[in-house]
Scaffold this active site. Sequence first.
Site, short mmCIF file in Angstrom:
data_model
loop_
_atom_site.label_atom_id
_atom_site.label_comp_id
_atom_site.label_asym_id
_atom_site.label_seq_id
_atom_site.Cartn_x
_atom_site.Cartn_y
_atom_site.Cartn_z
N ASP A 9 -14.84 -5.52 -2.68
CA ASP A 9 -15.30 -6.72 -1.20
C ASP A 9 -15.81 -5.39 -0.10
O ASP A 9 -14.91 -5.65 0.81
CB ASP A 9 -14.16 -7.81 -0.88
N ASP A 13 -12.68 0.50 2.39
CA ASP A 13 -11.46 1.37 0.80
C ASP A 13 -12.67 1.46 -0.57
O ASP A 13 -12.39 1.93 -1.27
CB ASP A 13 -10.07 1.33 1.20
N ASP A 14 -12.63 -0.61 0.35
CA ASP A 14 -13.99 -0.52 -1.60
C ASP A 14 -14.79 0.54 -1.46
O ASP A 14 -15.19 1.32 -2.87
CB ASP A 14 -14.08 -1.40 -1.23
N ASN A 38 -13.04 -9.26 2.31
CA ASN A 38 -13.25 -8.63 3.30
C ASN A 38 -13.50 -8.98 4.24
O ASN A 38 -14.16 -9.33 5.66
CB ASN A 38 -13.38 -7.17 3.18
N THR A 124 -10.42 -4.96 -6.87
CA THR A 124 -9.77 -4.69 -5.57
C THR A 124 -10.25 -5.40 -4.08
O THR A 124 -10.28 -5.12 -3.21
CB THR A 124 -10.21 -2.57 -5.09
N PHE A 165 -2.91 -9.13 1.81
CA PHE A 165 -3.78 -9.73 2.34
C PHE A 165 -5.20 -9.89 0.92
O PHE A 165 -5.39 -11.02 1.17
CB PHE A 165 -5.10 -8.22 2.86
N ASN A 166 -4.99 -9.39 0.25
CA ASN A 166 -6.23 -9.46 -0.88
C ASN A 166 -5.39 -10.58 -1.67
O ASN A 166 -6.10 -11.72 -2.33
CB ASN A 166 -6.19 -8.68 -2.11
N HIS A 239 -6.13 1.86 0.51
CA HIS A 239 -5.62 1.83 -1.13
C HIS A 239 -6.26 1.34 -1.73
O HIS A 239 -5.52 2.03 -2.50
CB HIS A 239 -5.58 -0.15 0.19
N ASP A 240 -7.82 1.06 -1.61
CA ASP A 240 -8.41 0.58 -3.28
C ASP A 240 -8.69 2.09 -4.37
O ASP A 240 -7.98 1.79 -4.96
CB ASP A 240 -9.58 -0.47 -3.22
C1 BDR Z 1 -6.43 -4.70 0.99
O1 BDR Z 1 -7.47 -5.73 2.44
C2 BDR Z 1 -8.04 -4.93 2.58
O2 BDR Z 1 -8.75 -5.00 3.18
C3 BDR Z 1 -8.82 -3.74 1.30
O3 BDR Z 1 -9.85 -3.45 1.32
C4 BDR Z 1 -7.73 -3.29 0.47
O4 BDR Z 1 -8.59 -4.02 -0.81
C5 BDR Z 1 -5.51 -4.05 1.30
O5 BDR Z 1 -4.20 -4.99 1.93
CA CA Z 2 -10.56 -4.53 -1.02
#
Ligand code: BDR
Ligand code: CA
Length: 312
Positions: A9, A13-14, A38, A124, A165-166, A239-240
């Site tokens: 998404d 970071d994706d 996101n 991700t 979040f994810n 993160h991703d």
């Molecule tokens: C995750 O939430 C998204 O905002 C980032 O892309 C990552 O996948 C981190 O919590």
């Molecule tokens: Ca993500």
Amino acid sequence: ATSIILDCDPGHDDAIAILMALGSPEIDLIGITTVGGNHSLDKVTYNARAVCEVAGAPDVPVHAGARRPLIREAIDAAGIHGQTGLDGVELPAPTRELSQWHAVEWMIGEIMTRDPGTVVLVPTGPLTNIALAARLEPRIVDRVKQVVLMGGAHGPGNATPVAEFNILCDPEAAHIVFNETWPVTMIGLDVTHRALCTHEVQERLCAANPRLAGVVNGLMDFFRAAYRDQQAFADPPTHDPCAVAYVIDPSIVETRRAPLDVEIRGRITYGMTVADMRGEEDPECRTRIGTGLDVDRFWGAVEDALRRLPQT
Ligand code: BDR
Ligand code: CA
């Protein structure tokens, strides 16, 4: 090379995760699927295509998937990723038509026609597409080699005190994915909060591929400012790409086997991932939790991938 489907998404970071998957010789990126997370499905799908375009890989198939979570209302992370989902960078418009296949149907087709045990799913974003795929064609569960996801946390969350979040975007989907019989590795905040893109790291990444330096700087400068304002981080946790790094070389991420589930009924714990870390690892346990990161080798892998993307 390991064949992967990156379900994402983008998202800053994706975007780095896509570049990393495209540039790493250890990875054969079969295609990208997108999911509302996101930001809206339309924006993240556009972003995924634009990232492939700038990476010199416009022909990597991108398929749009679920617009909203299975049960709950959609939430987004516009506070972190801006109004476009990728604020801070101007990317070239995609030149190829968007595929008309639904991501879930496409994913099932790839998994069912390739040799069993060869496809790794790397989500991700929210787990909506992966859960739908498992329900629509249960035979994929035995054929997928493993699911390596960025999401969840053993320690504190980021979207709530306990939820990442994810996972919070679609906890019911996470419940389906965690409780299927395929191997699942959860790369959560305990790992990704160590993947901080410091100024020094950012310079290294830019030097690895000067053509993409504007993109990397645009992404990371915005991401850093957002994380400073919203989450009190000095540098943004990237993160991703940690999930992609684990696929490239599992020894970059420290993991342990542990039973894993997600809270879908709690009032204040909704979306919390729960890993049972008590006692010895059970060699039969099919779920793994990321517990640490070899930070130098992680950034080295990102750098190496960027270096291999077209330089001119
Ligand atoms: C995750 O939430 C998204 O905002 C980032 O892309 C990552 O996948 C981190 O919590
Ligand atoms: Ca993500």
